[in-house]
Write a protein that holds these residues in place. Structure first.
Motif, mmCIF file in Angstrom:
data_model
loop_
_atom_site.group_PDB
_atom_site.id
_atom_site.type_symbol
_atom_site.label_atom_id
_atom_site.label_comp_id
_atom_site.label_asym_id
_atom_site.label_seq_id
_atom_site.Cartn_x
_atom_site.Cartn_y
_atom_site.Cartn_z
ATOM 1 N N TYR A 98 0.907 -1.154 0.135
ATOM 2 C CA TYR A 98 0.132 0.083 -0.059
ATOM 3 C C TYR A 98 1.079 1.482 -0.007
ATOM 4 O O TYR A 98 1.658 1.394 1.055
ATOM 5 C CB TYR A 98 -0.837 0.125 1.129
ATOM 6 N N LYS B 9 -1.142 -1.009 -4.398
ATOM 7 C CA LYS B 9 -2.328 0.001 -4.241
ATOM 8 C C LYS B 9 -1.806 1.334 -3.755
ATOM 9 O O LYS B 9 -0.989 1.312 -2.879
ATOM 10 C CB LYS B 9 -3.444 -0.513 -3.308
ATOM 11 N N LEU C 130 -8.335 1.003 4.201
ATOM 12 C CA LEU C 130 -7.140 1.229 4.623
ATOM 13 C C LEU C 130 -7.113 1.116 6.264
ATOM 14 O O LEU C 130 -6.058 0.454 6.595
ATOM 15 C CB LEU C 130 -6.520 2.771 4.467
#
Length: 274
Positions: free
Chosen positions: A73, A101, A116
């Motif tokens: 992430y 991502k 998240l």
């Protein structure tokens, strides 16, 4: 009434003068209006690497996205999105879409980013952010059968610090750092210290550790090496770190007046980790 009339007369006079000046200016610019206007055409960009097609880096990317179990992430500061020579698009091009991502912003609340928040609360999530409380990634127990997730903040050091400390979500995962002797190969951008790595380099080293496969690091670094080589061949200069410039008396910019920034430079010169 006379005062009003006088005032009106003054306004009329000034208005007449303005019109006269405007007419003169229009006459002087008449030739400019007749010049042909060239339409600006935006350079076509490659769909995969995000680079202009004339300098596409796809030949240096893996033919197929790397097969990894670890998910990244990338928390990207908005200022990074507009940079021409950013590394995150190259990183994303090396990995499957579901394994890399990118979230862009400065503030990430649990209400606006529920996915998240869930990721940060996952016990298998790590955040790559160096500091006194960070464990070395090489020493972390990776025996869990469930896939791991690594959160990486993309931005300058001051931007990354701001994002980390002003978003409580990022202090939930276990904090880790890299213990590596790798010097940054992103030589077309100035780093604070010799040990600082770009986002792509951090991801490459971290994935190689998580996946227990050093080849991953070499594959991900290849497009970055090609990017820097191309830029240097076309006039770019090698950027030494601030640490290197200060220690060798090569720092040619005025020293900051801000005491905090000046103290940080003193720490760089004295090899103190900041």
């Amino acid at each position: 009434m006379e005062e009003e009339a006088a005032g009106s007369g003054e306004n009329l006079a000034s208005h007449t003068i303005s019109e006269s000046e405007a007419a003169t200016e229009e006459d002087s610019c008449q030739g400019l209006w007749e010049l042909p206007v060239e339409c600006s055409v935006r350079r076509r960009e490659c769909d995969r690497c995000g680079r202009p097609q004339k300098v596409c880096l796809c030949p240096f990317l893996p033919v197929h996205p790397l097969r990894v179990s670890t998910c990244l992430y990338i928390i990207q500061h908005p200022a990074e999105e507009s940079r021409v020579l950013r590394t995150v698009p190259l990183l994303a091009a090396c990995l499957p879409e579901d394994k890399c991502k990118v979230l862009i912003g400065r503030r990430f609340s649990e209400d606006r980013y529920p996915e998240l928040a869930s990721v940060c609360r996952n016990p298998n999530t790590l955040i790559l952010y160096p500091g006194a409380g960070a464990a070395n990634l090489e020493d972390v127990d990776l025996s869990s059968p469930d896939p791991c997730i690594i959160v990486i903040i993309d931005g300058t050091w001051s931007q990354a610090k701001d994002i980390f400390f002003k978003n409580s979500l990022f202090r939930i995962p276990k904090q880790v750092q890299l213990r590596t002797s790798l010097s940054s190969q992103y030589v077309i951008r100035t780093q604070p210290t010799n040990a600082c790595l770009s986002t792509l380099e951090c991801a490459a080293v971290a994935l190689a550790i998580m996946e227990k496969n050093d080849c991953i690091k070499e594959i991900i670094l290849r497009p970055l090496q090609a990017l820097c080589s191309f830029q240097l061949q076309h006039g770019a200069q090698i950027h030494h770190s601030k640490e290197h410039l200060l220690k060798n008396g090569l720092y040619d910019k005025p020293m900051p007046k801000n005491k905090r920034k000046l103290r940080r430079m003193e720490l760089l010169v004295n090899n103190v980790k900041i």
